[in-house]
Design an enzyme around this catalytic site. Structure first.
Site, PDB file in Angstrom:
ATOM      1  N   ASN A   1     -11.922  34.234 -31.143  1.00  0.00           N
ATOM      2  CA  ASN A   1     -11.053  34.386 -29.974  1.00  0.00           C
ATOM      3  C   ASN A   1     -11.917  34.208 -28.734  1.00  0.00           C
ATOM      4  O   ASN A   1     -12.635  35.124 -28.334  1.00  0.00           O
ATOM      5  CB  ASN A   1     -10.403  35.783 -30.013  1.00  0.00           C
ATOM      6  CG  ASN A   1      -9.561  36.056 -28.788  1.00  0.00           C
ATOM      7  OD1 ASN A   1      -9.273  35.147 -28.003  1.00  0.00           O
ATOM      8  ND2 ASN A   1      -9.165  37.309 -28.612  1.00  0.00           N
ATOM      9  N   TRP A   2     -11.854  33.028 -28.147  1.00  0.00           N
ATOM     10  CA  TRP A   2     -12.715  32.728 -26.988  1.00  0.00           C
ATOM     11  C   TRP A   2     -12.218  33.408 -25.717  1.00  0.00           C
ATOM     12  O   TRP A   2     -12.913  33.393 -24.705  1.00  0.00           O
ATOM     13  CB  TRP A   2     -12.794  31.209 -26.771  1.00  0.00           C
ATOM     14  CG  TRP A   2     -13.414  30.451 -27.902  1.00  0.00           C
ATOM     15  CD1 TRP A   2     -14.021  30.960 -29.001  1.00  0.00           C
ATOM     16  CD2 TRP A   2     -13.492  29.020 -28.041  1.00  0.00           C
ATOM     17  NE1 TRP A   2     -14.471  29.956 -29.820  1.00  0.00           N
ATOM     18  CE2 TRP A   2     -14.151  28.757 -29.252  1.00  0.00           C
ATOM     19  CE3 TRP A   2     -13.051  27.942 -27.259  1.00  0.00           C
ATOM     20  CZ2 TRP A   2     -14.399  27.445 -29.697  1.00  0.00           C
ATOM     21  CZ3 TRP A   2     -13.285  26.653 -27.700  1.00  0.00           C
ATOM     22  CH2 TRP A   2     -13.953  26.404 -28.907  1.00  0.00           C
ATOM     23  N   LYS A   3     -11.019  33.935 -25.747  1.00  0.00           N
ATOM     24  CA  LYS A   3     -10.418  34.570 -24.561  1.00  0.00           C
ATOM     25  C   LYS A   3     -10.476  33.598 -23.373  1.00  0.00           C
ATOM     26  O   LYS A   3     -10.346  32.392 -23.570  1.00  0.00           O
ATOM     27  CB  LYS A   3     -11.095  35.919 -24.273  1.00  0.00           C
ATOM     28  CG  LYS A   3     -11.143  36.811 -25.528  1.00  0.00           C
ATOM     29  CD  LYS A   3     -11.582  38.216 -25.277  1.00  0.00           C
ATOM     30  CE  LYS A   3     -11.569  38.989 -26.581  1.00  0.00           C
ATOM     31  NZ  LYS A   3     -11.912  40.401 -26.425  1.00  0.00           N
TER      32      LYS A   3
ATOM     33  N   GLY B   1     -14.956  44.650 -27.173  1.00  0.00           N
ATOM     34  CA  GLY B   1     -15.818  44.325 -26.037  1.00  0.00           C
ATOM     35  C   GLY B   1     -16.681  45.473 -25.563  1.00  0.00           C
ATOM     36  O   GLY B   1     -17.242  45.418 -24.471  1.00  0.00           O
TER      37      GLY B   1
ATOM     38  N   GLY C   1     -14.660  38.159 -30.755  1.00  0.00           N
ATOM     39  CA  GLY C   1     -14.582  37.751 -29.365  1.00  0.00           C
ATOM     40  C   GLY C   1     -15.915  37.222 -28.886  1.00  0.00           C
ATOM     41  O   GLY C   1     -16.287  36.081 -29.137  1.00  0.00           O
TER      42      GLY C   1
ATOM     43  N   GLU D   1      -7.695  45.950 -34.883  1.00  0.00           N
ATOM     44  CA  GLU D   1      -8.686  46.015 -33.814  1.00  0.00           C
ATOM     45  C   GLU D   1      -8.527  47.334 -33.050  1.00  0.00           C
ATOM     46  O   GLU D   1      -7.647  47.438 -32.178  1.00  0.00           O
ATOM     47  CB  GLU D   1      -8.492  44.860 -32.833  1.00  0.00           C
ATOM     48  CG  GLU D   1      -8.646  43.498 -33.457  1.00  0.00           C
ATOM     49  CD  GLU D   1      -9.022  42.459 -32.399  1.00  0.00           C
ATOM     50  OE1 GLU D   1     -10.089  41.859 -32.529  1.00  0.00           O
ATOM     51  OE2 GLU D   1      -8.253  42.287 -31.444  1.00  0.00           O
TER      52      GLU D   1
ATOM     53  N   HIS E   1      -2.430  40.976 -29.120  1.00  0.00           N
ATOM     54  CA  HIS E   1      -3.802  41.373 -28.817  1.00  0.00           C
ATOM     55  C   HIS E   1      -3.783  42.542 -27.830  1.00  0.00           C
ATOM     56  O   HIS E   1      -2.919  42.594 -26.956  1.00  0.00           O
ATOM     57  CB  HIS E   1      -4.586  40.188 -28.240  1.00  0.00           C
ATOM     58  CG  HIS E   1      -6.054  40.481 -28.172  1.00  0.00           C
ATOM     59  ND1 HIS E   1      -6.603  41.208 -27.158  1.00  0.00           N
ATOM     60  CD2 HIS E   1      -7.064  40.172 -29.028  1.00  0.00           C
ATOM     61  CE1 HIS E   1      -7.907  41.338 -27.379  1.00  0.00           C
ATOM     62  NE2 HIS E   1      -8.212  40.712 -28.514  1.00  0.00           N
TER      63      HIS E   1
ATOM     64  N   GLU F   1      -5.463  43.102 -25.318  1.00  0.00           N
ATOM     65  CA  GLU F   1      -5.541  42.698 -23.907  1.00  0.00           C
ATOM     66  C   GLU F   1      -4.178  42.230 -23.395  1.00  0.00           C
ATOM     67  O   GLU F   1      -3.955  42.169 -22.176  1.00  0.00           O
ATOM     68  CB  GLU F   1      -6.640  41.632 -23.738  1.00  0.00           C
ATOM     69  CG  GLU F   1      -8.021  42.276 -23.826  1.00  0.00           C
ATOM     70  CD  GLU F   1      -9.118  41.400 -24.367  1.00  0.00           C
ATOM     71  OE1 GLU F   1      -8.966  40.165 -24.389  1.00  0.00           O
ATOM     72  OE2 GLU F   1     -10.139  41.962 -24.794  1.00  0.00           O
TER      73      GLU F   1
ATOM     74  N   SER G   1     -16.123  44.147 -31.403  1.00  0.00           N
ATOM     75  CA  SER G   1     -17.590  44.168 -31.337  1.00  0.00           C
ATOM     76  C   SER G   1     -18.265  43.725 -32.642  1.00  0.00           C
ATOM     77  O   SER G   1     -19.328  44.220 -33.007  1.00  0.00           O
ATOM     78  CB  SER G   1     -18.098  45.543 -30.902  1.00  0.00           C
ATOM     79  OG  SER G   1     -17.631  45.843 -29.592  1.00  0.00           O
TER      80      SER G   1
HETATM   81  P1  PGA Z   1     -15.065  41.424 -29.119  1.00  0.00           P
HETATM   82  O1  PGA Z   1     -13.513  41.050 -29.021  1.00  0.00           O
HETATM   83  O2  PGA Z   1     -15.586  40.830 -30.410  1.00  0.00           O
HETATM   84  O3  PGA Z   1     -15.705  40.827 -27.915  1.00  0.00           O
HETATM   85  O4  PGA Z   1     -15.132  42.920 -29.151  1.00  0.00           O
HETATM   86  C1  PGA Z   1     -12.713  41.071 -30.167  1.00  0.00           C
HETATM   87  C2  PGA Z   1     -11.295  40.710 -29.821  1.00  0.00           C
HETATM   88  O5  PGA Z   1     -10.820  41.079 -28.742  1.00  0.00           O
HETATM   89  O6  PGA Z   1     -10.612  40.056 -30.610  1.00  0.00           O
END
Ligand code: PGA
Length: 255
Positions: free
Chosen positions: A10-12, A174, A234, A168, A96, A98, A213
């Protein structure tokens, strides 16, 4: 029943076009040559979907979007429909954290998006997970169950069979903090039992991922549990060499 390990990147809202192409080529390289027992799905930002699709042409690396609108078309400025993604994508992330917590998306909206993704013949990657306060007050199981119920109740078994679930914990995304391997396994097993009630014939083949993470150094431990089939990654998916190392460790498992 063995499930192929799956790494979803997931490159966001990261990468420029050149980096996106480099990461796509790197993912191709991971699966090129000696076939390894691994599936990879890349989820770039919307504008890079087409160039990344072109960069992945002919490779087994899958392509996913990070979100979609629940609507089919119309006056929805800035939104992208599942129908618009379907020519390029096999997968779409829905729910997600976010989106749930940053954009106020409700379980009901996540369900509509999931229905839209399925309706266009793509596979939803359904994200679920508890807030830190919910974990601390012992509500993780209840939260997970409510999210699964809202997303899947009433769907035909054949549709549930196409869903990928990503657990998650919100506090692990993150932050550099992760669930313990035991907690990841416990939630994944609980999700699988919830799937077994709704789609008994398919619960053993549905992929359940851990996210939050994940990096090369912890991926093997986090996926050691029998119900944790892969990872949603991520920040560690943004470095080609690091993501390749992560994929190798995922396949190798705990040594
Ligand atoms: P992260 O994000 O690996 O940077 O913690 C994971 C995600 O949001 O899917």
């Amino acid at each position: 029943m063995s499930r192929t390990p799956l790494a979803v990147a997931n490159w966001k809202m990261n990468t420029d076009l050149e980096t996106a192409r480099v990461l796509a080529q790197a993912a191709r390289d991971i699966l090129a040559g000696n076939p390894i027992d691994l599936d990879i799905v890349l989820c770039p930002p919307f504008p890079w979907l087409v160039p990344v699709a072109e960069a992945l042409d002919g490779s087994p690396v899958g392509l996913g979007a990070q979100d979609c609108s629940p609507e089919r078309d119309g006056a929805f400025t800035g939104d992208v429909s599942a129908a618009m993604l379907a020519p390029w994508c096999g997968f779409v992330i829905v729910g997600h954290s976010e989106r749930r917590h940053g954009h106020g998306e409700t379980d009901a909206l996540v369900r509509r998006k999931l229905d839209a993704v399925l309706g266009e013949g793509m596979r939803p990657i359904l994200c679920i997970g508890e807030l830190e306060a919910e974990r601390e007050s012992g509500q993780t199981g209840t939260v997970i169950e409510a999210q699964v119920q809202a997303a899947l109740d009433g769907l035909p078994e054949s549709a549930i069979a196409r869903v990928i679930v990503a657990y998650e914990p919100v506090w692990a995304i993150g932050t550099g903090r992760t669930a313990t391997a035991a907690d990841a396994q416990e939630v994944a097993a609980r999700v699988r039992s919830l799937l077994a009630v709704r789609a008994p014939a398919h619960a053993e083949t549905i992929s359940i991922l851990y996210g939050g993470s994940v990096k090369a150094e912890n991926v093997a431990a986090l996926t050691a549990g029998p119900d944790v089939d892969g990872v949603l990654v991520g920040s560690a998916s943004l470095d080609p060499a690091g993501f390749a190392a992560l994929c190798r460790e995922l396949v190798a498992g705990p040594g």
